[in-house]
Design a protein around this motif. Structure first.
Motif, PDB file in Angstrom:
ATOM      1  N   ASP A 283      -9.239  27.269  -0.960  1.00  0.00           N
ATOM      2  CA  ASP A 283      -9.503  28.705  -0.807  1.00  0.00           C
ATOM      3  C   ASP A 283     -10.958  28.905  -0.392  1.00  0.00           C
ATOM      4  N   LEU A 284     -11.266  28.445   0.835  1.00  0.00           N
ATOM      5  CA  LEU A 284     -12.653  28.451   1.312  1.00  0.00           C
ATOM      6  C   LEU A 284     -13.064  29.774   1.932  1.00  0.00           C
ATOM      7  N   SER A 285     -12.086  30.548   2.357  1.00  0.00           N
ATOM      8  CA  SER A 285     -12.383  31.824   3.000  1.00  0.00           C
ATOM      9  C   SER A 285     -11.151  32.711   2.948  1.00  0.00           C
ATOM     10  N   ILE A 286     -11.342  33.982   3.304  1.00  0.00           N
ATOM     11  CA  ILE A 286     -10.209  34.894   3.390  1.00  0.00           C
ATOM     12  C   ILE A 286      -9.189  34.375   4.403  1.00  0.00           C
ATOM     13  N   ALA A 287      -9.666  33.783   5.498  1.00  0.00           N
ATOM     14  CA  ALA A 287      -8.756  33.265   6.520  1.00  0.00           C
ATOM     15  C   ALA A 287      -7.851  32.173   5.954  1.00  0.00           C
ATOM     16  N   HIS A 288      -8.417  31.263   5.138  1.00  0.00           N
ATOM     17  CA  HIS A 288      -7.607  30.221   4.520  1.00  0.00           C
ATOM     18  C   HIS A 288      -6.527  30.839   3.626  1.00  0.00           C
ATOM     19  N   ARG A 289      -6.914  31.838   2.863  1.00  0.00           N
ATOM     20  CA  ARG A 289      -5.977  32.493   1.949  1.00  0.00           C
ATOM     21  C   ARG A 289      -4.876  33.212   2.718  1.00  0.00           C
TER      22      ARG A 289
END
Length: 308
Positions: A283-289
């Motif tokens: 969960d490194l960024s909103i994009a990953h999520r």
């Protein structure tokens, strides 16, 4: 719920590639003519290529046949989905008389969980066990779940899991704001194969008995979280027990840092299925999520096509 059409032959067996050098099989396509899970497989392969761990299982409610499966034997963290066996034990206690549904318990009887939940924002400092079960099922309230777990006893929930035949699914701990070195690393872990089977047992009145199954299914039908697979159903998050289009749906979601999980039952005019999916990702960024969330919604769309 209808009889599934004749299966079609598979021409090849794709693989689910992992960045860590291991090889995973892609979920098999649904053997229902044009109703395939091609988009779901593509989304899961992309997640696996990015290093995510993915598990999925879908089975037919009528005959128990496997519709879709991928790494469904792998035990993974599942967050709040772990409250389902807890609710089964609570409902069994109500049914046997071992628990009083109207027993009042104060929320200060357990350690506060500040990160989420509805009850901490309510004025009522104490509620009956039956209301705590509703809060747990409908909103995933961690305080309510922790009180239920303490009241029935962790050992009884584990015994109930054994009696239900769940060998790779277990509740490890209560909900916590932070997990120290002496705490279990997760609330609960499980396999999607066993979770789908558990939800199938609930709607088929086979989880303990008909009364317990009905009570737990009724509680879960109040769940407000329709943001993952359920986002594709178009149901009202706050009132979906009696859908005007005859859609039968119950579910439970689980969320931890880097973990998204959902299990449930979806039945329409053409078919009924039990499903479970877990994605563990960085969960490194909103994009990953959002990429993880998109995979759930894609599966939801294809499940709707399958059942309708």
């Amino acid at each position: 719920m209808g009889t599934p059409p004749e299966p079609v032959e598979e021409t090849s067996q794709p693989t689910l590639r992992r960045s860590r050098g291991t090889t995973r099989r892609l979920p098999r396509r649904a053997a229902i003519g044009k109703r395939t899970f091609t988009s779901t497989m593509r989304a899961l392969e992309q997640l696996a290529d990015a290093g995510a761990r993915v598990s999925v299982h879908v089975s037919d409610l009528d005959n128990g046949g496997e519709v879709l499966a991928g790494d469904d034997h792998v035990t993974l963290p599942m967050g709040g989905v772990g409250v389902v066996p807890l609710l089964i034990e609570v409902a069994a206690g109500f049914e046997s008389g071992a628990l009083d549904p109207l027993e009042i318990i104060d929320r200060n009887s357990v350690e506060a969980v500040a990160g989420s939940g509805l009850w901490r924002n309510l004025r009522a400092p104490a509620l009956p066990l039956s209301d705590l079960a509703v809060l747990t099922a409908a909103t995933g309230d961690p305080l309510a779940a922790n009180i239920l777990l303490r009241r029935v006893g962790h050992h009884r929930v584990l015994a109930r899991l054994d009696s239900l035949g769940l060998e790779r699914t277990t509740v490890l701990d209560q909900f916590r704001d932070e997990r120290g070195p002496d705490d279990a690393p997760h609330v609960a872990v499980g396999t999607t194969r066993e979770l789908a089977a558990l939800f199938s047992a609930l709607v088929n009145a086979q989880a303990v008995d008909a009364a317990v199954s009905s009570q737990v299914a009724e509680w879960l039908s109040l769940n407000h979280d329709l943001t993952l697979i359920a986002a594709s159903t178009g149901l009202d998050p706050f009132a979906h027990e009696h859908d005007r289009h005859g859609l039968l749906f119950i579910n439970k979601t689980g969320r931890e840092s880097g973990v998204r999980a959902e299990a449930g039952v979806l039945a329409g005019p053409r078919a009924g299925i039990a499903y479970a999916m877990i994605v563990c990702f960085d969960d490194l960024s909103i994009a990953h999520r959002l990429r993880a969330h998109d995979a759930f919604r894609i599966l939801g769309l294809e499940l709707m096509e399958y059942t309708h």
